[in-house]
Scaffold this motif. Structure first.
Motif, short mmCIF file in Angstrom:
data_model
loop_
_atom_site.label_atom_id
_atom_site.label_comp_id
_atom_site.label_asym_id
_atom_site.label_seq_id
_atom_site.Cartn_x
_atom_site.Cartn_y
_atom_site.Cartn_z
N HIS A 135 33.67 17.02 -117.96
CA HIS A 135 35.12 17.20 -117.74
C HIS A 135 35.86 15.87 -117.82
CE1 HIS A 135 38.93 18.33 -116.01
NE2 HIS A 135 38.73 17.53 -114.98
N HIS A 252 45.10 20.86 -113.59
CA HIS A 252 45.45 20.29 -114.89
C HIS A 252 46.67 21.01 -115.47
CE1 HIS A 252 42.30 17.27 -116.01
NE2 HIS A 252 41.85 17.73 -114.86
N HIS A 285 44.50 14.93 -107.69
CA HIS A 285 43.69 14.95 -108.91
C HIS A 285 44.12 13.95 -109.97
CE1 HIS A 285 40.31 16.72 -110.81
NE2 HIS A 285 40.98 17.06 -111.89
N HIS A 289 41.72 10.99 -111.47
CA HIS A 289 41.40 10.68 -112.87
C HIS A 289 41.70 9.21 -113.20
CE1 HIS A 289 40.04 14.27 -115.12
NE2 HIS A 289 40.53 14.91 -114.08
#
Ligand SMILES: [Zn+2]
Ligand SMILES: [Zn+2]
Length: 362
Positions: A135, A252, A285, A289
């Motif tokens: 991912h 996302h 999130h 990242h």
């Protein structure tokens, strides 16, 4: 082709078409793949995927018992807290930050075992960790196991359709997989056993581990609050196990660009910082990242991070020996750079005004 291109079992509809674009399977194709991969009678190598959903199914009776027999304000509050905060935070602490990203290290095996079993065991480490490396390497591009552009179902059923390891790995690639899981302490198959079972995890150890873990927690909950509490918390764990499957789609941007200026600094993929998963589980999130190997993802003052508080606490009592913390780096790379950029823009705007004044005087 690199190792991460082939480590996962490609779905029958494939990751990408001949133009290199993402294949968006229809719901029928997704369900077809899902049920074929759950069929342990067709191929016993499907055992781990089957187990993933069997555990969810095993928790369904607790859910109904809770709703129709043991529902009260107390049990509802306990179930809410366990499902949202405890299970959610544990997923971040264990599966995400430790198993995949190795963001901190335990002092010894005892504390690792303690943290691993802090909640009901539901998601096998291998299903989460190996695919999560993919991912990060392929976020929002074909091959991303929970590519949000593939749609809700594409992500929701990913643990069966896209996350299991490839059943045809070479001995060399299987060894690389073992290496990814080495620090977790799960005893893994030899290459010969893998050829029989299609997984890193050993079936007997995995199943016995779950039975012992569930028995321990049922007993512990019973001692604390009797059958009503035990049933409520088992129901809550089942609720979480289903709910968590929606996170990857939403985290996302549901396949759209929902990144916000001044909130989501990482522009390399569509990940976003969301308030709810952030507050209950420390899953900021977009921040994550930016700094995947950081044991903390809540950087700004309002970004509470319960998973980080646990890791920090464990470090204070000596159970965690080392950790990465990228908060300072985040401020240096993004907030200070951002502020300097703003100052520069303001200065540029002032210059023409000053020049105009001078020109007027002349
Ligand atoms: Zn992500
Ligand atoms: Zn990650």
């Amino acid at each position: 082709m690199s190792f991460l291109d082939t480590v996962l079992q490609p779905p029958s509809y494939g990751w990408q078409d001949s133009n290199g674009d993402l294949v968006k399977p229809s719901p029928k194709q997704i369900f077809g793949e899902f049920f074929s991969r759950l069929n342990v009678f067709k191929d016993k190598k499907n055992w781990l995927s089957f187990l993933c959903w069997f555990t969810v199914l095993a928790l369904v009776p607790f859910f109904f018992l809770f709703l129709f027999k043991y529902l009260s304000v107390k049990t509802l509050l306990a179930a809410f807290f366990y499902s949202m905060i405890v299970m959610g935070t544990h997923g971040t602490i264990w599966h995400h930050r430790y198993c995949t990203h190795n963001a901190y290290q335990f002092r010894n095996k005892f504390w690792r075992f303690f943290t691993q079993n802090l909640t009901l065991k539901i998601i096998p480490e291998e299903i989460y960790a190996v695919s999560h490396h993919v991912h990060h390497a392929k976020s929002d591009t074909p091959g991303d196991p929970y590519n949000a552009q593939g749609g809700f179902l594409y992500c929701f059923l990913a643990d069966v359709n896209h996350q299991p390891i490839n059943k045809n790995l070479s001995e060399k690639d299987y060894a690389k997989c073992v290496n990814l899981m080495k620090h977790i302490g799960v005893s893994v198959n030899t290459y010969e056993q893998y050829q029989k079972w299609g997984s890193l995890a050993k079936p007997l150890n995995t199943i016995v581990g779950i039975i012992l873990n569930w028995s321990f927690w049922f007993g512990a909950f019973y001692l604390i609050g009797g059958i009503p509490l035990a049933v409520a918390l088992f129901a809550a764990a089942g609720f979480w196990a289903v709910g968590v499957r929606t996170f990857n789609y939403e985290g996302h941007g549901k396949g759209e660009d929902k990144r916000r200026e001044g909130v989501d600094y990482n522009r390399d993929d569509m990940s976003i910082n969301q308030i709810w998963p952030g507050i209950v589980a420390g899953e900021w999130h977009n921040n994550h990242h930016l700094y995947p190997k950081s044991a903390r993802s809540g950087f700004k003052p309002y970004q509470v991070d319960s998973a980080w508080y646990y890791i920090k606490f464990m470090h204070t009592i000596g159970a965690v020996s080392t950790y990465h913390d990228s908060k300072k780096q985040f401020y240096k790379d993004y907030l200070k750079a951002h502020a300097t950029e703003k100052e520069a823009t303001v200065a540029e705007l002032r210059v023409p005004k000053a020049t105009t004044l001078v020109a007027e005087r002349i």
